[in-house]
Design an enzyme around this catalytic site. Structure first.
Site, PDB file in Angstrom:
ATOM      1  N   ASP A  19       0.937  -1.216  -0.171  1.00 46.84           N
ATOM      2  CA  ASP A  19      -0.358  -0.199  -0.278  1.00 46.84           C
ATOM      3  C   ASP A  19       0.921   0.922   0.150  1.00 46.84           C
ATOM      4  OD1 ASP A  19      -2.252   1.802   0.326  1.00 46.84           O
ATOM      5  OD2 ASP A  19      -1.472   1.943   2.172  1.00 46.84           O
ATOM      6  N   ASP A  65       0.062   5.368   0.761  1.00 46.22           N
ATOM      7  CA  ASP A  65      -0.771   6.487   1.824  1.00 46.22           C
ATOM      8  C   ASP A  65      -0.632   5.360   3.834  1.00 46.22           C
ATOM      9  OD1 ASP A  65      -0.887   8.652   0.610  1.00 46.22           O
ATOM     10  OD2 ASP A  65      -2.161   7.520  -0.372  1.00 46.22           O
TER      11      ASP A  65
END
Length: 217
Positions: free
Chosen positions: A11, A13
């Protein structure tokens, strides 16, 4: 025994980049431009990781398509051009990615960002060459739907058994479950450890620098 992974999917953020404050700031600015009530910061933080349309459905339930399109236009204007809230890579991210590349892992990103936003931060950080594949929420289904992971695995020719999804939210871990891959949590992002542990990740790292040793164990 821990699998011998070939593909590590990150991922963005809250996992590689500390962008929480900037995302909150851009959502707040967009609500002000639209003259609507601004959700609490805690509510905004909770949707980080989702695609923008899915995030808006959680923030403003029942909002129609024109509302979402207008909001997204405002949000992207601030994120791409106006907002100067600092967003920096978490400490040790570069070193970890360099090490993983030297060990011949395939590296990828699966993010709730749109493609313009991801391209912007990849260019700013200079990390684009580190990743063999990337997928964004405006190109396919948003997390926790498995499609981003399925597309990445198909592109790189890797099976779910050889794939590890690394993220800071329940959306990442649920996507891993839905795609049949393994999941690894990080504790320093937007969702609490208790919340993450409900999805039975293989582990939970307190710092991304722990990843290299964790993979060796």
């Amino acid at each position: 025994m821990k699998p011998d992974f070939k593909l590590l999917v990150f991922d963005w953020d809250g996992t590689l980049m500390d962008s929480e404050a900037r995302i909150v700031s851009c959502v707040r600015a967009a609500t002000q431009d639209m003259a609507i009530e601004t959700p609490a910061d805690e509510q905004i933080r909770d949707i980080i990781g989702l695609g923008l349309k899915e995030a808006l459905e959680k923030l403003f339930p029942g909002s129609d398509a024109p509302f979402k399109e207008r909001f997204i236009d405002f949000y992207r204007h601030y994120f791409l051009h106006e907002d100067s809230t600092p967003s920096r890579l978490f400490p040790h991210v570069r070193d970890v990615l360099d090490y993983l590349a030297s060990q011949d892992y395939l590296l990828a990103v699966a993010t709730g960002k749109g493609r313009p936003g991801l391209n912007k931060v990849l260019q700013e950080t200079g990390l684009a060459p580190r990743f063999h594949a990337t997928r964004c929420a405006d190109e396919t289904f948003s997390k926790p739907h498995p499609e981003m992971l399925l597309q990445i695995m198909d592109e790189l020719g890797v099976t779910p058994a050889d794939t590890l999804m690394i993220g800071d939210t329940e959306y990442d871990l649920q996507m891993a479950i839905n795609a049949g891959t393994h999941g690894l949590a990080v504790s320093y992002g937007v969702h609490t450890v208790d919340r993450l542990n409900q999805f039975n990740p293989l582990g939970c790292l307190d710092d991304i620098s722990e990843l290299s040793d964790w993979l060796k164990q």
